[in-house]
Design an enzyme around this catalytic site. Structure first.
Site: not given
Length: 184
Positions: A17-18, A40-41, A66, A115-116, A121, A140
């Site tokens: 998708i991205f 599943r996304e 953040r 975040s499974p 990650e 930077e």
């Protein structure tokens, strides 16, 4: 049948998708254990490191804005793994880049998924002691401020919401355990 195979979802098709600089997003079409299908996304991430830098019974943290949260957060030094980079080397790099400190006394604490339910990650968490002061060299596009805080201040930051990310909360609890038992 082993427990992990009992719940396995078989990927039938993946739709990219991205693809960005840090993450990519895909939709997987899967076959469920009961034979039905679902989507599943999934966010794909290269992995990251985080460091608990301890100096004179204080923890070195950085405060930075953040954007997803629209607020500043106090966090332990952390960053993504570069392609082919070993987690320990990334931890040493991030520690120095964000805080200016170096250490030859670094120990792996744990590796955990953030975040499974929707992302792959993994963060490799380290503790660094006997810190040697150098000069920070943030990226930077990184604007941050370094601070040394006590355990009590860290706990108050959690109550106040200044520390609210999982890796830093985990780091504070690991540090508390370390102070109580001498083991991390």
């Amino acid at each position: 049948m082993t427990a992990h195979k009992k719940f396995e979802e078989i990927t039938l098709r993946t739709e990219p998708i991205f693809k960005g600089k840090i993450i990519s997003l895909q939709v997987d079409h899967v076959q469920l254990p009961n034979g039905e299908t679902a989507t599943r996304e999934i966010v794909k991430h290269p992995g990251a490191v985080a460091v608990i830098p301890l100096l004179d019974d204080k923890m070195i943290v950085v405060e930075q804005y953040r954007k997803p949260l629209e607020k500043s957060q106090v966090e332990i030094p952390a960053g993504k793994l570069d392609a082919g980079e070993e987690p320990l080397q990334a931890a040493l790099r991030e520690l120095e880049e964000e805080t200016g400190y170096r250490s030859e006394h670094v120990k792996h604490v744990s590796s955990f998924y953030t975040s499974p339910g929707f992302a792959d990650e993994i963060i490799h968490l380290y503790v660094a002691e006997q810190l040697i002061k150098g000069e920070a060299r943030p990226d930077e596009d990184e604007f941050l401020e370094c601070e040394a805080i006590t355990l009590e201040e860290a706990q108050q930051y959690i109550r106040d919401g200044r520390i609210s990310d999982a890796k830093t909360i985990m780091a504070v609890y690991a540090w508390q355990l370390y102070r109580l038992t001498g083991q991390i």
